[in-house]
Design a protein around this motif. Structure first.
Motif, PDB file in Angstrom:
ATOM      1  N   GLU A 180     -34.648 -22.609 -13.803  1.00  0.00           N
ATOM      2  CA  GLU A 180     -34.309 -23.435 -12.642  1.00  0.00           C
ATOM      3  C   GLU A 180     -33.820 -24.814 -13.079  1.00  0.00           C
ATOM      4  O   GLU A 180     -32.875 -25.353 -12.495  1.00  0.00           O
ATOM      5  N   GLU A 181     -34.457 -25.377 -14.101  1.00  0.00           N
ATOM      6  CA  GLU A 181     -34.021 -26.677 -14.618  1.00  0.00           C
ATOM      7  C   GLU A 181     -32.607 -26.583 -15.183  1.00  0.00           C
ATOM      8  O   GLU A 181     -31.773 -27.460 -14.945  1.00  0.00           O
ATOM      9  N   ARG A 182     -32.307 -25.518 -15.915  1.00  0.00           N
ATOM     10  CA  ARG A 182     -30.966 -25.321 -16.470  1.00  0.00           C
ATOM     11  C   ARG A 182     -29.943 -25.129 -15.358  1.00  0.00           C
ATOM     12  O   ARG A 182     -28.815 -25.656 -15.426  1.00  0.00           O
ATOM     13  N   LYS A 183     -30.347 -24.373 -14.338  1.00  0.00           N
ATOM     14  CA  LYS A 183     -29.432 -24.140 -13.217  1.00  0.00           C
ATOM     15  C   LYS A 183     -29.119 -25.458 -12.534  1.00  0.00           C
ATOM     16  O   LYS A 183     -27.954 -25.743 -12.204  1.00  0.00           O
ATOM     17  N   ARG A 227     -43.604 -17.862 -15.746  1.00  0.00           N
ATOM     18  CA  ARG A 227     -43.462 -19.081 -14.922  1.00  0.00           C
ATOM     19  C   ARG A 227     -42.707 -20.166 -15.683  1.00  0.00           C
ATOM     20  O   ARG A 227     -41.828 -20.826 -15.121  1.00  0.00           O
ATOM     21  N   ARG A 228     -43.072 -20.350 -16.956  1.00  0.00           N
ATOM     22  CA  ARG A 228     -42.366 -21.364 -17.758  1.00  0.00           C
ATOM     23  C   ARG A 228     -40.888 -21.005 -17.902  1.00  0.00           C
ATOM     24  O   ARG A 228     -40.011 -21.864 -17.794  1.00  0.00           O
ATOM     25  N   SER A 229     -40.614 -19.726 -18.129  1.00  0.00           N
ATOM     26  CA  SER A 229     -39.224 -19.268 -18.262  1.00  0.00           C
ATOM     27  C   SER A 229     -38.458 -19.495 -16.967  1.00  0.00           C
ATOM     28  O   SER A 229     -37.305 -19.953 -16.979  1.00  0.00           O
ATOM     29  N   GLN A 230     -39.104 -19.179 -15.832  1.00  0.00           N
ATOM     30  CA  GLN A 230     -38.449 -19.388 -14.539  1.00  0.00           C
ATOM     31  C   GLN A 230     -38.200 -20.878 -14.297  1.00  0.00           C
ATOM     32  O   GLN A 230     -37.150 -21.268 -13.798  1.00  0.00           O
ATOM     33  N   GLN A 231     -39.182 -21.706 -14.663  1.00  0.00           N
ATOM     34  CA  GLN A 231     -39.052 -23.142 -14.473  1.00  0.00           C
ATOM     35  C   GLN A 231     -37.897 -23.688 -15.327  1.00  0.00           C
ATOM     36  O   GLN A 231     -37.076 -24.466 -14.855  1.00  0.00           O
ATOM     37  N   LYS A 232     -37.826 -23.227 -16.588  1.00  0.00           N
ATOM     38  CA  LYS A 232     -36.730 -23.658 -17.455  1.00  0.00           C
ATOM     39  C   LYS A 232     -35.397 -23.180 -16.918  1.00  0.00           C
ATOM     40  O   LYS A 232     -34.392 -23.913 -16.950  1.00  0.00           O
ATOM     41  N   ASN A 246     -47.926 -16.719 -17.265  1.00  0.00           N
ATOM     42  CA  ASN A 246     -47.656 -18.119 -17.609  1.00  0.00           C
ATOM     43  C   ASN A 246     -46.323 -18.256 -18.330  1.00  0.00           C
ATOM     44  O   ASN A 246     -45.549 -19.179 -18.046  1.00  0.00           O
TER      45      ASN A 246
END
Length: 108
Positions: free
Chosen positions: A94-97, A87-92, A84
């Motif tokens: 992707e949002e930053r990217k 996933r949150r780190s990846q989502q963040k 979890n």
């Protein structure tokens, strides 16, 4: 009369000899049976010891299995938490990217 007495004595001696043989055979049979009973009693004792040892070992293995199961459940919970977080780190990320690409596009 003496012949009859002699015959009776011979018969008596023969019967006594037969009786001795029978007693000896009966003693041998009794000794053999006693030995078999002792052997069977030892097998029973051995079987009981083996059963007790097997039961004890089975109980120890069950206890170890419960411990390992508990450890596995704890590890699984920890891995799910890590998943979890990832996933949150990846989502963040992707949002930053996406935000960086948007800024880069705005600067052009």
């Amino acid at each position: 009369r003496e012949r009859e007495l002699l015959k009776i004595r011979r018969d008596s001696d023969t019967k006594a000899a037969q009786l001795l043989k029978m007693e000896k055979l009966m003693q041998q049979t009794k000794d053999l049976m006693d030995k078999r009973v002792e052997d069977l009693e030892e097998k029973v004792r051995s079987s009981r010891r083996h059963r007790r040892n097997s039961l004890h070992q089975s109980q120890m293995l069950e206890s170890q299995m419960k411990t390992v199961k508990g450890e596995l459940e704890g590890t699984l919970d920890h891995l799910q938490e890590l998943r979890n977080v990832l996933r949150r780190s990846q989502q963040k990320a992707e949002e930053r990217k996406a935000a960086m690409e948007k800024l880069a596009a705005g600067l052009r």
